[in-house]
Write a protein that holds these residues in place. Structure first.
Motif, PDB file in Angstrom:
ATOM      1  N   SER A 109       0.708   4.928   1.062  1.00  0.00           N
ATOM      2  CA  SER A 109      -0.251   5.635   1.907  1.00  0.00           C
ATOM      3  C   SER A 109       0.375   6.796   2.656  1.00  0.00           C
ATOM      4  O   SER A 109       1.486   6.702   3.181  1.00  0.00           O
ATOM      5  CB  SER A 109      -0.860   4.655   2.926  1.00  0.00           C
ATOM      6  N   LEU A 166      -0.729   8.551  10.978  1.00  0.00           N
ATOM      7  CA  LEU A 166      -0.740   7.319  10.185  1.00  0.00           C
ATOM      8  C   LEU A 166      -0.351   6.124  11.041  1.00  0.00           C
ATOM      9  O   LEU A 166      -1.012   5.075  11.005  1.00  0.00           O
ATOM     10  CB  LEU A 166       0.209   7.457   8.990  1.00  0.00           C
ATOM     11  N   THR A 169      -8.637   2.970   3.284  1.00  0.00           N
ATOM     12  CA  THR A 169      -7.234   2.795   3.661  1.00  0.00           C
ATOM     13  C   THR A 169      -7.057   1.537   4.495  1.00  0.00           C
ATOM     14  O   THR A 169      -6.074   0.803   4.328  1.00  0.00           O
ATOM     15  CB  THR A 169      -6.733   4.035   4.415  1.00  0.00           C
ATOM     16  N   ASP A 170      -8.007   1.264   5.385  1.00  0.00           N
ATOM     17  CA  ASP A 170      -7.956   0.011   6.154  1.00  0.00           C
ATOM     18  C   ASP A 170      -7.928  -1.193   5.223  1.00  0.00           C
ATOM     19  O   ASP A 170      -7.187  -2.157   5.453  1.00  0.00           O
ATOM     20  CB  ASP A 170      -9.175  -0.097   7.076  1.00  0.00           C
ATOM     21  N   ASP A 195      -8.382   5.140  -4.512  1.00  0.00           N
ATOM     22  CA  ASP A 195      -8.720   6.526  -4.173  1.00  0.00           C
ATOM     23  C   ASP A 195      -9.984   6.955  -4.917  1.00  0.00           C
ATOM     24  O   ASP A 195     -10.015   6.926  -6.147  1.00  0.00           O
ATOM     25  CB  ASP A 195      -7.560   7.439  -4.554  1.00  0.00           C
ATOM     26  N   GLN A 237      -2.065  10.020   4.650  1.00  0.00           N
ATOM     27  CA  GLN A 237      -3.354  10.699   4.621  1.00  0.00           C
ATOM     28  C   GLN A 237      -3.223  12.193   4.393  1.00  0.00           C
ATOM     29  O   GLN A 237      -4.212  12.885   4.149  1.00  0.00           O
ATOM     30  CB  GLN A 237      -4.137  10.423   5.907  1.00  0.00           C
ATOM     31  N   ALA A 243       0.847  -1.184   0.000  1.00  0.00           N
ATOM     32  CA  ALA A 243       0.000   0.000   0.000  1.00  0.00           C
ATOM     33  C   ALA A 243       0.884   1.237   0.000  1.00  0.00           C
ATOM     34  O   ALA A 243       1.877   1.302   0.736  1.00  0.00           O
ATOM     35  CB  ALA A 243      -0.909  -0.004   1.224  1.00  0.00           C
ATOM     36  N   LYS A 246       1.608  11.370  -3.553  1.00  0.00           N
ATOM     37  CA  LYS A 246       1.449   9.937  -3.296  1.00  0.00           C
ATOM     38  C   LYS A 246       1.191   9.140  -4.564  1.00  0.00           C
ATOM     39  O   LYS A 246       1.819   8.095  -4.805  1.00  0.00           O
ATOM     40  CB  LYS A 246       0.307   9.735  -2.289  1.00  0.00           C
ATOM     41  N   LEU A 299      -7.625   8.716   6.318  1.00  0.00           N
ATOM     42  CA  LEU A 299      -7.700   7.460   7.050  1.00  0.00           C
ATOM     43  C   LEU A 299      -9.156   7.066   7.215  1.00  0.00           C
ATOM     44  O   LEU A 299      -9.962   7.842   7.716  1.00  0.00           O
ATOM     45  CB  LEU A 299      -7.025   7.612   8.417  1.00  0.00           C
ATOM     46  N   CYS A 304      -3.620   4.445  -2.041  1.00  0.00           N
ATOM     47  CA  CYS A 304      -4.634   4.718  -1.016  1.00  0.00           C
ATOM     48  C   CYS A 304      -5.232   6.112  -1.170  1.00  0.00           C
ATOM     49  O   CYS A 304      -4.626   7.001  -1.770  1.00  0.00           O
ATOM     50  CB  CYS A 304      -4.006   4.612   0.374  1.00  0.00           C
ATOM     51  N   VAL A 359       3.537  -1.231   3.799  1.00  0.00           N
ATOM     52  CA  VAL A 359       3.247   0.145   3.432  1.00  0.00           C
ATOM     53  C   VAL A 359       4.517   0.870   3.000  1.00  0.00           C
ATOM     54  O   VAL A 359       5.576   0.719   3.611  1.00  0.00           O
ATOM     55  CB  VAL A 359       2.544   0.897   4.591  1.00  0.00           C
ATOM     56  N   ALA A 362      -6.789  -1.323   2.172  1.00  0.00           N
ATOM     57  CA  ALA A 362      -5.474  -1.409   1.525  1.00  0.00           C
ATOM     58  C   ALA A 362      -4.428  -1.975   2.470  1.00  0.00           C
ATOM     59  O   ALA A 362      -3.637  -2.858   2.093  1.00  0.00           O
ATOM     60  CB  ALA A 362      -5.060  -0.021   1.030  1.00  0.00           C
TER      61      ALA A 362
END
Length: 267
Positions: free
Chosen positions: A8, A164, A137-138, A40, A10, A6, A16, A133, A129, A147, A140
């Motif tokens: 990530s 994060l 995201t969870d 996303d 936020q 992932a 990103k 959050l 992602c 990550v 991913a």
């Protein structure tokens, strides 16, 4: 099983998606088969890989795959071919995914369950992602349990990274998993005192993972606008070497099999 990762952070505006696309492009340049998943709801990666029309496509879409168990096995029908990787685009309906996943009995596990239908065809699965959050995201982080963190070399990154990792810690407790950091990509680095101080801070905060520096280059935005990574757009840009270094490190960390004949030269 493929290596799954992932990408990530936020905090918005850290580049990103550009990092995710070019890491995937570098892995492909090294000879790896890559599946790129745009999780996303804004669909920036889908646009940056040339699939803008897929964002407005009729159902079923990634939204349906994540929110309707009976549609989960249709994930293979969503895969689009790109010169450097296969892509599962985002969709405008993904804007409604968060509340749907909140009500789901296994809301944080839906991506992992869906990927079981396609992941064996690839060596890497890269998940871009959302810049916040939440349940997407969870999904991913649960699906990949690894990550890669893009971050700006500026002081505002400290708080964003704290949030994060607080979120990751809570997720690990909820699902009894371990999410491993595979590296930090300091993005859009400029030659300033603040950047130098932040690079030193990254090194202190992440002593056990690689830290890479991606400097500002116009070619990165031009490649994005052209729907490709640097490796299809302008391979002689100096930052391709840094992305190849990221890809080589990931291969080593994931203990990937030897590269296909001829691919070693790219690394």
């Amino acid at each position: 099983m493929p290596a799954k990762l992932a990408v990530s952070n936020q905090k918005g505006g850290v580049g990103k998606t550009t990092v995710a696309i070019n890491v995937a492009g570098a892995l492909n340049a090294r000879g790896r088969d890559v599946l790129f998943v745009d999780l996303d709801p804004q669909g920036n990666a889908s646009e940056g890989l040339g699939f803008r029309e897929a964002y407005d496509a009729e159902p079923p879409s990634l939204f349906d795959v994540l929110t309707d168990p009976e549609t989960r096995d249709a994930i293979g029908d969503l895969v689009r071919e790109h010169p450097a990787m296969d892509v599962i685009p985002s969709n405008i309906d993904m804007t409604a995914a968060e509340p749907e996943l909140t009500l789901s009995r296994r809301g944080g596990e839906q991506l992992a369950l869906a990927l079981e239908h396609v992941e064996d065809e690839y060596e890497y699965v890269i998940v871009d992602c959302p810049p916040h959050l939440g349940y997407l995201t969870d999904n991913a982080l649960h699906a990949t349990q690894n990550v890669l963190i893009p971050a700006l070399a500026e002081s505002t990154s400290k708080r964003a990274l704290e949030l994060l990792f607080d979120h990751i810690e809570a997720l690990e407790l909820d699902y009894d998993i371990t999410v491993r950091e595979r590296g930090v990509v300091a993005n859009r680095v400029e030659t300033t005192n603040e950047a130098r101080e932040m690079l030193a801070w990254f090194g202190d905060a992440f002593p056990d993972v690689p830290i890479w520096e991606i400097r500002k280059r116009v070619a990165l935005q031009r490649a994005f606008s052209a729907g490709v990574s640097l490796f299809e757009y302008e391979h002689d840009v100096d930052m391709t070497d840094e992305f190849l270094a990221i890809a080589a490190s990931l291969d080593e960390q994931f203990d990937m099999p030897p590269l296909r004949s001829g691919a070693e030269a790219m690394g």
